[in-house]
Structure formats: C-alpha cells, structure tokens
Design a protein around this motif. Sequence first.
Motif, mmCIF file in Angstrom:
data_model
loop_
_atom_site.group_PDB
_atom_site.id
_atom_site.type_symbol
_atom_site.label_atom_id
_atom_site.label_comp_id
_atom_site.label_asym_id
_atom_site.label_seq_id
_atom_site.Cartn_x
_atom_site.Cartn_y
_atom_site.Cartn_z
ATOM 1 N N GLY A 57 0.813 -1.211 0.000
ATOM 2 C CA GLY A 57 0.000 0.000 0.000
ATOM 3 C C GLY A 57 0.846 1.260 0.000
ATOM 4 N N VAL A 58 1.965 1.217 0.730
ATOM 5 C CA VAL A 58 2.879 2.366 0.734
ATOM 6 C C VAL A 58 3.424 2.588 -0.679
ATOM 7 N N LEU A 59 3.793 1.503 -1.355
ATOM 8 C CA LEU A 59 4.277 1.624 -2.741
ATOM 9 C C LEU A 59 3.186 2.172 -3.656
ATOM 10 N N ASP A 60 1.986 1.617 -3.546
ATOM 11 C CA ASP A 60 0.851 2.027 -4.368
ATOM 12 C C ASP A 60 0.526 3.498 -4.133
ATOM 13 N N PHE A 61 0.292 3.870 -2.886
ATOM 14 C CA PHE A 61 -0.088 5.247 -2.568
ATOM 15 C C PHE A 61 1.045 6.220 -2.890
ATOM 16 N N LEU A 114 -8.618 -12.096 -10.721
ATOM 17 C CA LEU A 114 -9.047 -11.416 -9.501
ATOM 18 C C LEU A 114 -8.545 -9.976 -9.480
ATOM 19 N N TYR A 115 -7.276 -9.773 -9.817
ATOM 20 C CA TYR A 115 -6.724 -8.422 -9.830
ATOM 21 C C TYR A 115 -7.381 -7.564 -10.914
ATOM 22 N N GLY A 116 -7.822 -8.178 -11.993
ATOM 23 C CA GLY A 116 -8.564 -7.429 -13.001
ATOM 24 C C GLY A 116 -9.863 -6.884 -12.423
ATOM 25 N N VAL A 117 -10.568 -7.715 -11.663
ATOM 26 C CA VAL A 117 -11.810 -7.282 -11.021
ATOM 27 C C VAL A 117 -11.520 -6.208 -9.976
ATOM 28 N N THR A 118 -10.553 -6.474 -9.103
ATOM 29 C CA THR A 118 -10.274 -5.509 -8.037
ATOM 30 C C THR A 118 -9.644 -4.225 -8.584
ATOM 31 N N PHE A 119 -8.991 -4.310 -9.747
ATOM 32 C CA PHE A 119 -8.478 -3.106 -10.397
ATOM 33 C C PHE A 119 -9.632 -2.146 -10.680
ATOM 34 N N PHE A 120 -10.696 -2.668 -11.283
ATOM 35 C CA PHE A 120 -11.828 -1.807 -11.626
ATOM 36 C C PHE A 120 -12.566 -1.322 -10.375
ATOM 37 N N VAL A 121 -12.660 -2.165 -9.357
ATOM 38 C CA VAL A 121 -13.273 -1.738 -8.096
ATOM 39 C C VAL A 121 -12.429 -0.625 -7.468
ATOM 40 N N ASN A 122 -11.115 -0.862 -7.359
ATOM 41 C CA ASN A 122 -10.199 0.069 -6.710
ATOM 42 C C ASN A 122 -10.091 1.394 -7.471
ATOM 43 N N VAL A 123 -9.721 1.324 -8.725
ATOM 44 C CA VAL A 123 -9.543 2.536 -9.525
ATOM 45 C C VAL A 123 -10.893 3.231 -9.734
ATOM 46 N N GLY A 124 -11.956 2.460 -9.904
ATOM 47 C CA GLY A 124 -13.283 3.045 -10.080
ATOM 48 C C GLY A 124 -13.733 3.828 -8.855
ATOM 49 N N LEU A 125 -13.581 3.228 -7.669
ATOM 50 C CA LEU A 125 -13.939 3.942 -6.439
ATOM 51 C C LEU A 125 -13.085 5.185 -6.245
ATOM 52 N N SER A 140 -7.622 12.843 -1.322
ATOM 53 C CA SER A 140 -7.027 11.750 -2.098
ATOM 54 C C SER A 140 -6.684 10.588 -1.181
ATOM 55 N N PHE A 141 -6.176 10.889 0.012
ATOM 56 C CA PHE A 141 -5.842 9.837 0.982
ATOM 57 C C PHE A 141 -7.103 9.096 1.428
ATOM 58 N N ILE A 142 -8.160 9.830 1.741
ATOM 59 C CA ILE A 142 -9.417 9.192 2.167
ATOM 60 C C ILE A 142 -9.978 8.328 1.041
ATOM 61 N N ALA A 143 -9.949 8.836 -0.185
ATOM 62 C CA ALA A 143 -10.418 8.063 -1.343
ATOM 63 C C ALA A 143 -9.577 6.804 -1.513
ATOM 64 N N TYR A 144 -8.265 6.946 -1.321
ATOM 65 C CA TYR A 144 -7.361 5.798 -1.443
ATOM 66 C C TYR A 144 -7.709 4.740 -0.397
ATOM 67 N N VAL A 145 -7.895 5.150 0.849
ATOM 68 C CA VAL A 145 -8.191 4.197 1.938
ATOM 69 C C VAL A 145 -9.491 3.462 1.664
#
Length: 167
Positions: A57-61, A114-125, A140-145
Amino acid sequence: MSRPDPGAADEHPRHEDYSTRHALTPIELPLDDGEASTNVDLKTQIIRFIITGAGSGVLDFGLTILLQYVVGTPFWIAKSLGFILGTTTAYLANRRWTFQAEPSALRFFAVAALYGVTFFVNVGLYTWLSHQWPEELLYSFIAYVIAQGTATVINFVVQRLVIFRIR
C-alpha cells in the motif's frame, strides 16, 4: 556467495534448490526454508496479509501521489500505475510468505483475473470519489483508503477461499 558442500554435515542442510543447474530467478527466491503449503492458520495469514498489504500500500499510494501531485498525471492514470506496482508486489509476497504456495500457472491466471476485477473496483472507487471531492491530498488519501480497503477485503477472501487452494 558459496554453495554448501553436499557432503558436509547438517551444518548447512541441503536445500532442494541447490541441486538445480540454474540459479533461481529473483521472484522465486524463497523467503524461508519451510516446505511450501497452504496449511498456514487463519490468524497467521491475516497478520501476514496485513503486513504485506501495508508495504504494498505504501508503494501504491506513494507512486499514485507522486504521479498525481508532482508529475501532474491525471488521478485515474496515477492510481492505475500505483495499483499495478502495489498488487504485483503484494501477489509475490502473499504467494511465498502469507499463503506459502508453490508457483502455479493456473493460480497465476486466477490471481490475474481477480486483480482485473479488483483493479476496476479500486480505480473506479478512487476515481469516483476524486470527482466528488476537491483534489487535495487529504481527500485523495481518504479516497485511497476507501478504495484500497474495499479491494483488500475482496482480495483476501477470494485468495484464501479459492486461489491459494488451487494445486
């Protein structure tokens, strides 16, 4: 770095990987010498999943914010690249350490789906929330969390109940 002498006493137990004629790739280097299995108890898996997720998550954020606020990349592209870095790191650590599973082509493709599905959930949200709120670091931090938390729950449940049971 020297390899242990196969005839030496159990001072350096022979590991099966020492008998191969080629070196392991960095991705496959073992993180422990235990026999890989999926017999890790739930509590240990949850703790390891959280530790792995925090690092990933640190890398991602970090990459997301760097690209979005320093480089000026649109938030959906920044989040997409952050997601790819974070999930790739998380998969490699979770496969070897959290779930202690051997490499498997079928498992890899299941994780990719699975990561394809969660990609759209994560990036979409993240994108949807970013449109709802001002483009400021706190929002941005709250949206990320929120986006990452939702994707993390989906990932853990599916990985534990389905993917890392695949042989």
